[in-house]
Design a protein around this motif. Sequence first.
Motif, PDB file in Angstrom:
ATOM      1  N   PHE A   1       0.858  -1.188   0.000  1.00 39.96           N
ATOM      2  CA  PHE A   1       0.000   0.000   0.000  1.00 39.96           C
ATOM      3  C   PHE A   1       0.894   1.237   0.000  1.00 39.96           C
ATOM      4  CE2 PHE A   1      -2.139  -3.312   2.451  1.00 39.96           C
ATOM      5  CZ  PHE A   1      -3.382  -3.380   1.841  1.00 39.96           C
TER       6      PHE A   1
ATOM      7  N   PHE B   1       0.393   5.621   0.609  1.00 36.63           N
ATOM      8  CA  PHE B   1      -0.580   6.587   1.121  1.00 36.63           C
ATOM      9  C   PHE B   1       0.142   7.828   1.614  1.00 36.63           C
ATOM     10  CE2 PHE B   1       0.174   2.954   3.925  1.00 36.63           C
ATOM     11  CZ  PHE B   1       0.921   3.528   4.925  1.00 36.63           C
TER      12      PHE B   1
ATOM     13  N   VAL C   1      -5.565   7.399   1.222  1.00 36.97           N
ATOM     14  CA  VAL C   1      -5.282   6.179   0.466  1.00 36.97           C
ATOM     15  C   VAL C   1      -6.302   6.027  -0.654  1.00 36.97           C
ATOM     16  CG1 VAL C   1      -6.697   4.764   2.012  1.00 36.97           C
ATOM     17  CG2 VAL C   1      -4.827   3.691   0.743  1.00 36.97           C
TER      18      VAL C   1
ATOM     19  N   ARG D   1      -8.800   1.017   0.844  1.00 35.59           N
ATOM     20  CA  ARG D   1      -8.930   1.434   2.241  1.00 35.59           C
ATOM     21  C   ARG D   1      -9.261   0.281   3.171  1.00 35.59           C
ATOM     22  NH1 ARG D   1     -13.083   6.110   4.292  1.00 35.59           N
ATOM     23  NH2 ARG D   1     -14.616   4.639   3.453  1.00 35.59           N
TER      24      ARG D   1
END
Length: 246
Positions: free
Chosen positions: A54, A56, A69, A74
Motif C-alpha cells: 500500500f 498513502f 489512500v 482502504r
Amino acid sequence: MTDTRPATTLADRALLRLSGDDPRGFLQGLVTNDMAGALPCWAGLLSPQGKALFDFLVWADGTDVLLDVERDARDALARRLTMYRLRRAITIAPEDGRAVHWSPERPTDADAVPDPRLAALGWRWLAPPGDGDASAPWRAHRLALGVPEGRAELGDGETLWLEANARELGGVSFAKGCYVGQENTARMHHRSKVNRRLVVAPLAPDEAKARALYPELGLMVALRRVEALGDALRPTWLAAALDAEA
C-alpha cells in the motif's frame, strides 16, 4: 448562480483515521517514512521482502493520524493494520466526514499544502466532500510528471519500494528505526543500485512489463530495467538517479 469553479474532490481517494494510543508511534514501526517528522508525508506499507503493498499520504489531525489512500484499498489497508495492532489500544476506522482535495494551483479558500512527493504535483488539502470529481485531471497531471501511485501501478506485493522511486519522491527515511521490509530497502539504498524502475511511457498495449494502461492519455506505467528504459519519460526529479544507474 452557477458555481463554475473546477472540481477539487478526489473521489477515488478516501481517509482512514487512526486514534487512541499513540498512532504515530504505532505507524513508526510499520511504514517506510518517519512519523516523528513533518506531516503530511508519503509512505508505504511493505511486505517483509520490501515490496509495496500500500502507498498513502499521512496527515496529522491533532493526536490522530489520517491516511489518505486510494478508496478501493482502504478496507484492505485497515485489515492489514488491524493485524499488526495486536492488543494496542488504537482505533482504525473510515473517516467519511472529510475528503481529499487537489488543485494544480494554490487555492485561495483552503488550507492547502504542496504535495510532499513533488511540489509540481500541486496542492492538497482535507475538507468536506465537494461537487464533482477531479480524479481524471489529477491522474493526467500526475502521469505527465512521471509519478506512479496505487496498487494498479505499483502492484500488490510486486514492486520493491525503491523501484517505485520512493527515494526520489521522499517516501522513505533511512535514519529512522526498523519497519516492515526495511532490510531489503536499506540494502538497495546502501548499494546505490536500483536495477528496475517504475516509469511512465507512451502507450504500448503489448508491453510485457505494463502495470496499468491509460488509452485516453496515450500513456502506461511499466516496470523496466534501468538500462532498457526506452521511450519512458525521464522527468527532472528522476533523471539524475537514472543517469547514475544507467
